[in-house]
Design a protein around this motif. Structure first.
Motif, PDB file in Angstrom:
ATOM      1  N   ASN A 115       0.821  -1.215   0.000  1.00 40.97           N
ATOM      2  CA  ASN A 115       0.000   0.000   0.000  1.00 40.97           C
ATOM      3  C   ASN A 115       0.853   1.262   0.000  1.00 40.97           C
ATOM      4  N   GLY A 116       1.934   1.258  -0.787  1.00 40.50           N
ATOM      5  CA  GLY A 116       2.795   2.424  -0.910  1.00 40.50           C
ATOM      6  C   GLY A 116       3.777   2.627   0.229  1.00 40.50           C
ATOM      7  N   VAL A 117       3.786   1.739   1.217  1.00 38.81           N
ATOM      8  CA  VAL A 117       4.707   1.846   2.344  1.00 38.81           C
ATOM      9  C   VAL A 117       5.819   0.820   2.173  1.00 38.81           C
ATOM     10  N   ARG A 118       7.043   1.308   2.108  1.00 39.20           N
ATOM     11  CA  ARG A 118       8.196   0.424   1.935  1.00 39.20           C
ATOM     12  C   ARG A 118       8.781   0.069   3.297  1.00 39.20           C
ATOM     13  N   ARG A 119       9.052  -1.247   3.473  1.00 36.29           N
ATOM     14  CA  ARG A 119       9.706  -1.739   4.697  1.00 36.29           C
ATOM     15  C   ARG A 119      10.920  -2.550   4.273  1.00 36.29           C
ATOM     16  N   ASP A 120      12.035  -2.293   4.944  1.00 38.62           N
ATOM     17  CA  ASP A 120      13.270  -3.014   4.662  1.00 38.62           C
ATOM     18  C   ASP A 120      13.422  -4.188   5.613  1.00 38.62           C
ATOM     19  N   GLY A 121      14.065  -5.252   5.111  1.00 36.47           N
ATOM     20  CA  GLY A 121      14.291  -6.438   5.930  1.00 36.47           C
ATOM     21  C   GLY A 121      15.646  -7.049   5.632  1.00 36.47           C
ATOM     22  N   ASP A 122      16.038  -7.991   6.459  1.00 36.46           N
ATOM     23  CA  ASP A 122      17.312  -8.691   6.304  1.00 36.46           C
ATOM     24  C   ASP A 122      17.070 -10.195   6.259  1.00 36.46           C
ATOM     25  N   MET A 123      17.617 -10.836   5.231  1.00 31.79           N
ATOM     26  CA  MET A 123      17.660 -12.292   5.145  1.00 31.79           C
ATOM     27  C   MET A 123      18.998 -12.686   5.756  1.00 31.79           C
ATOM     28  N   LEU A 124      18.967 -13.417   6.858  1.00 29.20           N
ATOM     29  CA  LEU A 124      20.167 -13.721   7.624  1.00 29.20           C
ATOM     30  C   LEU A 124      20.817 -15.027   7.170  1.00 29.20           C
ATOM     31  N   LEU A 125      22.070 -15.216   7.582  1.00 30.46           N
ATOM     32  CA  LEU A 125      22.803 -16.444   7.273  1.00 30.46           C
ATOM     33  C   LEU A 125      21.963 -17.664   7.645  1.00 30.46           C
ATOM     34  N   THR A 126      21.797 -18.585   6.692  1.00 31.84           N
ATOM     35  CA  THR A 126      20.972 -19.767   6.913  1.00 31.84           C
ATOM     36  C   THR A 126      21.728 -21.017   6.495  1.00 31.84           C
ATOM     37  N   PRO A 127      22.165 -21.833   7.447  1.00 31.76           N
ATOM     38  CA  PRO A 127      22.768 -23.117   7.097  1.00 31.76           C
ATOM     39  C   PRO A 127      21.686 -24.174   6.878  1.00 31.76           C
ATOM     40  N   VAL A 128      21.908 -25.022   5.894  1.00 32.66           N
ATOM     41  CA  VAL A 128      20.975 -26.097   5.565  1.00 32.66           C
ATOM     42  C   VAL A 128      21.759 -27.393   5.441  1.00 32.66           C
ATOM     43  N   ALA A 129      21.330 -28.450   6.140  1.00 29.62           N
ATOM     44  CA  ALA A 129      21.943 -29.776   6.008  1.00 29.62           C
ATOM     45  C   ALA A 129      21.240 -30.508   4.864  1.00 29.62           C
ATOM     46  N   THR A 130      21.996 -31.226   4.037  1.00 33.71           N
ATOM     47  CA  THR A 130      21.417 -31.937   2.903  1.00 33.71           C
ATOM     48  C   THR A 130      21.858 -33.398   2.895  1.00 33.71           C
ATOM     49  N   LEU A 131      20.985 -34.247   2.389  1.00 34.26           N
ATOM     50  CA  LEU A 131      21.261 -35.661   2.191  1.00 34.26           C
ATOM     51  C   LEU A 131      20.633 -36.042   0.859  1.00 34.26           C
ATOM     52  N   GLY A 163      16.566 -31.378   2.198  1.00 31.60           N
ATOM     53  CA  GLY A 163      17.337 -30.404   2.957  1.00 31.60           C
ATOM     54  C   GLY A 163      16.600 -30.002   4.223  1.00 31.60           C
ATOM     55  N   TRP A 164      17.370 -29.795   5.308  1.00 30.46           N
ATOM     56  CA  TRP A 164      16.814 -29.383   6.592  1.00 30.46           C
ATOM     57  C   TRP A 164      17.415 -28.045   6.985  1.00 30.46           C
ATOM     58  N   ARG A 165      16.574 -27.017   7.094  1.00 33.41           N
ATOM     59  CA  ARG A 165      17.045 -25.695   7.514  1.00 33.41           C
ATOM     60  C   ARG A 165      17.446 -25.766   8.988  1.00 33.41           C
ATOM     61  N   LEU A 166      18.664 -25.332   9.313  1.00 35.62           N
ATOM     62  CA  LEU A 166      19.187 -25.427  10.669  1.00 35.62           C
ATOM     63  C   LEU A 166      18.992 -24.148  11.480  1.00 35.62           C
ATOM     64  N   ARG A 167      18.466 -23.127  10.853  1.00 37.56           N
ATOM     65  CA  ARG A 167      18.185 -21.871  11.562  1.00 37.56           C
ATOM     66  C   ARG A 167      16.783 -21.423  11.179  1.00 37.56           C
ATOM     67  N   GLN A 168      15.913 -21.282  12.165  1.00 33.72           N
ATOM     68  CA  GLN A 168      14.524 -20.907  11.896  1.00 33.72           C
ATOM     69  C   GLN A 168      14.294 -19.393  11.955  1.00 33.72           C
ATOM     70  N   ASP A 169      15.081 -18.675  12.747  1.00 34.42           N
ATOM     71  CA  ASP A 169      14.907 -17.225  12.913  1.00 34.42           C
ATOM     72  C   ASP A 169      15.807 -16.465  11.942  1.00 34.42           C
ATOM     73  N   ASN A 170      15.632 -16.722  10.656  1.00 35.68           N
ATOM     74  CA  ASN A 170      16.583 -16.211   9.675  1.00 35.68           C
ATOM     75  C   ASN A 170      16.069 -15.024   8.863  1.00 35.68           C
ATOM     76  N   PHE A 171      14.988 -14.388   9.284  1.00 37.64           N
ATOM     77  CA  PHE A 171      14.479 -13.199   8.593  1.00 37.64           C
ATOM     78  C   PHE A 171      13.978 -12.214   9.628  1.00 37.64           C
ATOM     79  N   GLN A 172      14.294 -10.937   9.420  1.00 35.98           N
ATOM     80  CA  GLN A 172      13.787  -9.910  10.332  1.00 35.98           C
ATOM     81  C   GLN A 172      13.583  -8.606   9.574  1.00 35.98           C
ATOM     82  N   MET A 173      12.592  -7.871  10.004  1.00 38.45           N
ATOM     83  CA  MET A 173      12.345  -6.540   9.465  1.00 38.45           C
ATOM     84  C   MET A 173      13.257  -5.567  10.211  1.00 38.45           C
ATOM     85  N   ARG A 174      13.796  -4.580   9.502  1.00 38.04           N
ATOM     86  CA  ARG A 174      14.734  -3.642  10.132  1.00 38.04           C
ATOM     87  C   ARG A 174      14.081  -2.722  11.156  1.00 38.04           C
ATOM     88  N   ASP A 175      12.766  -2.532  11.049  1.00 39.82           N
ATOM     89  CA  ASP A 175      12.092  -1.669  12.025  1.00 39.82           C
ATOM     90  C   ASP A 175      11.734  -2.416  13.312  1.00 39.82           C
TER      91      ASP A 175
END
Length: 127
Positions: free
Chosen positions: A47-63, A84-96
């Motif tokens: 709705n015309g409002v821009r929000r910035d975010g960060d995609m954080l380091l995410t390790p994934v185990a694969t077999l 693949g199994w994501r080893l970090r669940q808290d890997n995204f955050q909004m900068r605000d």
């Protein structure tokens, strides 16, 4: 070792493969590894409002399992399927500091790592 760039930024993937039949022209393999996805900055506009975010380091185990076909002394093709199994669940955050809205949360969920994987490779082997 694998590497590339995707929706979650630059990634590198150290991996180990076991070839039970040894060095034969068509060889199945078992593979275990990780994928380190370095993330980066992103933004959403609702709705015309821009929000910035960060995609954080995410390790994934694969077999995975796959096969490798030699095309002479240097070149090969291979394919694999696995999980693949994501080893970090808290890997995204909004900068605000606020939680993402529902649409942003759904989009992030769609590009998350983990689950079914498959790949095809055309490569060069120096060893």
């Amino acid at each position: 070792m694998s590497g590339g760039s995707g929706m979650w930024g630059v990634r590198v993937g150290p991996q180990v493969r076991f070839y039970p039949l040894g060095e034969v022209p068509l060889s199945p393999f078992l593979e275990a590894g990780t994928s380190l996805n370095f993330g980066g900055g992103t933004w959403v506009e609702v709705n015309g409002v821009r929000r910035d975010g960060d995609m954080l380091l995410t390790p994934v185990a694969t077999l995975a399992v796959g096969s490798r076909l030699s095309l002479g002394r240097l070149f090969f093709v291979s394919s694999r399927v696995g999980w693949g199994w994501r080893l970090r669940q808290d890997n995204f955050q909004m900068r605000d500091g606020q939680p993402p809205d529902g649409l942003t949360d759904a989009a992030i969920s769609l590009i998350q790592h983990g689950g079914f994987l498959f790949s095809g490779t055309l490569g060069v082997s120096f060893f």
